[in-house]
Scaffold this motif. Structure first.
Motif: not given
Length: 508
Positions: A298-300, A343-347, A353, A355
C-alpha cells in the motif's frame, strides 16, 4: 469832467478786481476738482492691477499675495499650485468693485484674469477732507491682495483590519505619523487625518502587501477585506497564496481569526490533500480505515503508510497452515482528519494493481490474488488433480488398502493436520460403510485453477471434479454424480507435495 475820470478809474479797478476774483475762483474750483478726481480709488486699483500682473508674469505671485492662515495636514500638498498655474496663463487683467455698495473708507475690488475672478484687493482710506464744502476727497492706500479661491476642509478616516497598512496619496499612514490620530476597536485600526483641503487617494494593503479593495463614503474609507473565523484540526495547515497563516491553539483545535485581501484560502490536511476555502464553505475532516493482507503493498503519495497501521489479525481460514509457512495476516490502517478520501495505490501479492471502493469510509480485502493456471514448474513436481481424485475415491470407499483405503490415502496427506486426523477417523468409522454400492467410478470432468503460492512449501489451487458412479444397490440402480469444488492446500512433506487441507468453495 473830472468826476467822469474818477468813475472810470474806480470802475476799472473794480472790473480788474472782479476779473481777478473770477480767475482765482476758476482756478480754485479747478484745483479742487482735480484734487477730488485724483482722490478717486480707481487710480490706486489701476496701479495695483498693473503691478500685480507684472509680478505674476515674473513668477512672483506668491510674494504679492496674502494667503490665509490655515492648519494644513502634513499629507496635504501645495494648496495653491493649480491656482498659481492659472494665474501664469492670464493674458489680460482688469478689475471690478466687489463691495456691493459704495463706502467712503473701505473698498474691495476683484482682479479679473481673462474675465475670471482670480484675486481680491482691499483699499482703505487713510485721510478724508471736505472740498468746497460739498466734496469729500479721500486718500486711498492699497491693502492686501487675497487669492479668490474656495478652500473646503476635509477629514479622512481609514478603517483597516489590524496588520493592514494604508497610504494617503502614496504616503504611509501609520500610528506614529505626524498629523495622524488613531484608535483601536474590535481588531481594527481607525486612522483619522484632519486638515485636508482635498479628498485624497487612499490605498490599503494587507499584511503581505497586496492591495485591498476599499469603499469610500465621503472620506470614510473602509477596507473591503475578507474576514475568516474557523477552527481546524491541529495537523492542518492554512495558507494565503503561499503564505502560511498561524492560528491559536484551543481545546477544539486551531482557531484562525484572520483578515485578507484574498477571497479564498488554501487548507492542507498534512497528507498532501488541499482544498480552496471561501467564507460559507464547511471543510469536513474525514476519517477512514481499511484492511488488506500484509503481503499486499500500500502506498499513498509521500506518506509513510506504516504510520497508520493500527493492528493485525490472523485469518481463520489459514489457521491450519501457519505451522508450514507464514500465512497472510490482515493489516488494519486508520487515517484520520483528511479533507478528502485518500487516493491509495495497492498492489496485490502478485504485484498487480488492486481496485477498491470506500463504503462508509471503509473497505476490506481478504483474498489473495490467484493465478488462473498452475505454473508448469509446479505441475512438474506436484499432481493436484491426481491427489484430489484419490481423496474423492477415499470418500466414496473406492480405495484399496487397510481401513477402507486410509492406508493408501495417508500417503497423500500430511500427518498431524486436521484433514489427516479426519481421514483416519473416517476410515475407522462405520460411516464409510454407508457408501452406496456402485461400479468403479469414472471422472467425467476435472479442472484446476486459481493457483496461490504462500511460501516455498505451501500453495493452494481450486479443483473441480465430477465423478460418475453407477449404483448397484437392491433398491436403486443407475448413474449418480459426485462433485468436489474446493480449494485444496498442498504442503511439501518429506520432499513430496501432499494435501494439507481442503476448503469448500461457496458459490455466489
Amino acid at each position: 469832467m473830472r468826476e467822469k475820470a474818477v468813475f472810470r478809474i474806480i470802475y476799472g479797478i473794480l472790473l480788474a478786481a472782479l476779473i481777478l476774483m473770477t480767475d482765482y475762483a476758476v482756478v480754485y474750483v479747478q484745483e479742487n476738482i482735480d484734487e477730488y478726481e485724483a482722490s478717486q480709488p480707481d487710480h490706486v486699483v489701476d496701479e495695483v492691477t498693473e503691478k500685480f500682473g507684472a509680478a505674476v508674469k515674473e513668477g512672483r505671485a506668491a510674494e504679492v499675495l496674502t494667503l490665509p492662515q490655515l492648519e494644513v495636514s502634513p499629507y496635504e500638498g501645495d494648496l495653491y499650485a493649480d491656482y498659481y498655474e492659472k494665474l501664469s496663463s492670464v493674458s489680460e487683467w482688469n478689475w471690478k468693485i466687489l463691495s456691493g455698495s459704495y463706502s467712503e473708507t473701505h473698498q474691495i475690488y476683484g482682479l479679473y484674469g481673462d474675465g475670471e475672478l482670480l484675486a481680491k484687493l482691499t483699499l482703505k482710506c487713510n485721510d478724508s477732507r471736505i472740498i468746497m464744502e460739498i466734496l469729500t476727497a479721500n486718500t486711498w492706500e492699497a491693502g492686501e491682495i487675497y487669492p479668490a479661491v474656495t478652500l473646503t476642509r476635509y477629514t479622512e478616516v481609514i478603517d483597516v483590519p489590524e496588520g493592514f497598512t494604508a497610504q494617503l496619496d502614496g504616503k504611509p499612514v501609520e500610528k506614529g505619523s505626524e498629523g495622524v490620530e488613531w484608535t483601536e476597536k474590535d481588531g481594527h485600526i481607525i486612522y483619522t487625518i484632519a486638515n485636508l483641503y482635498n479628498l485624497k487617494d487612499v490605498k490599503v494593503f494587507d499584511q503581505f502587501g497586496r492591495e485591498c479593495k476599499t469603499t469610500n463614503d465621503n472620506g470614510y474609507v473602509t477596507a473591503n477585506a475578507t474576514f475568516y473565523n474557523l477552527i481546524l484540526p491541529e495537523h492542518y495547515k492554512v495558507t494565503d497564496e503561499g503564505h502560511e497563516i498561524k492560528g491559536k491553539v484551543e481545546e477544539a483545535g486551531i482557531h484562525y481569526i484572520y483578515a485578507s485581501a484574498s477571497e479564498k484560502l488554501t487548507i492542507e490536511d498534512g497528507y498532501g490533500n488541499s482544498v480552496e476555502f471561501k467564507n460559507g464553505d464547511k471543510p469536513v475532516a474525514i476519517d477512514v480505515s481499511f484492511c488488506v493482507p500484509d503481503n499486499f503493498t500500500v502506498s499513498w503519495g509521500k506518506n509513510k503508510i506504516s504510520d497508520f497501521e493500527t493492528g493485525r489479525k490472523a485469518l481463520d481460514k489459514y489457521k491450519d497452515y501457519v505451522t508450514f509457512t507464514k500465512m497472510p495476516e490482515l493489516v488494519r490502517y486508520e487515517i484520520k482528519g483528511m479533507l478528502k478520501l485518500p487516493e491509495l495505490q495497492i498492489l496485490d501479492n502478485l504485484g498487480q494493481p488492486v481496485k477498491y471502493t470506500f463504503t462508509d469510509n471503509y473497505f476490506e480485502i481478504q483474498e489473495q490474488t490467484a493465478m488462473e493456471e498452475v505454473p508448469e514448474e509446479v505441475l512438474a513436481e506436484a499432481d493436484p488433480i491426481e491427489s484430489a481424485k484419490m481423496w474423492s475415491l477415499f470418500l466414496s470407499n473406492d480405495l484399496s488398502g487397510s481401513r477402507h483405503g486410509f492406508g493408501t490415502i495417508k500417503n497423500y496427506l500430511v500427518p498431524g493436520t486436521y484433514l489427516y486426523q479426519n481421514a483416519e477417523a473416517f476410515g475407522k468409522s462405520i460411516d464409510i460403510t454407508f457408501a452406496s454400492s456402485h461400479e468403479e467410478p469414472v471422472f467425467v470432468a476435472e479442472k484446476v485453477s486459481n493457483y496461490i503460492r504462500y511460501g516455498e512449501n505451501l500453495f493452494s489451487c481450486d479443483i473441480y471434479l465430477n465423478k460418475e458412479m453407477y449404483l448397484t444397490t437392491n433398491y436403486e440402480k443407475g448413474n449418480v454424480y459426485d462433485e468436489i469444488n474446493s480449494t485444496f492446500f498442498f504442503c511439501k512433506y518429506n520432499g513430496e507435495w501432499r494435501i494439507a487441507g481442503q476448503l469448500a468453495k461457496v458459490e455466489d
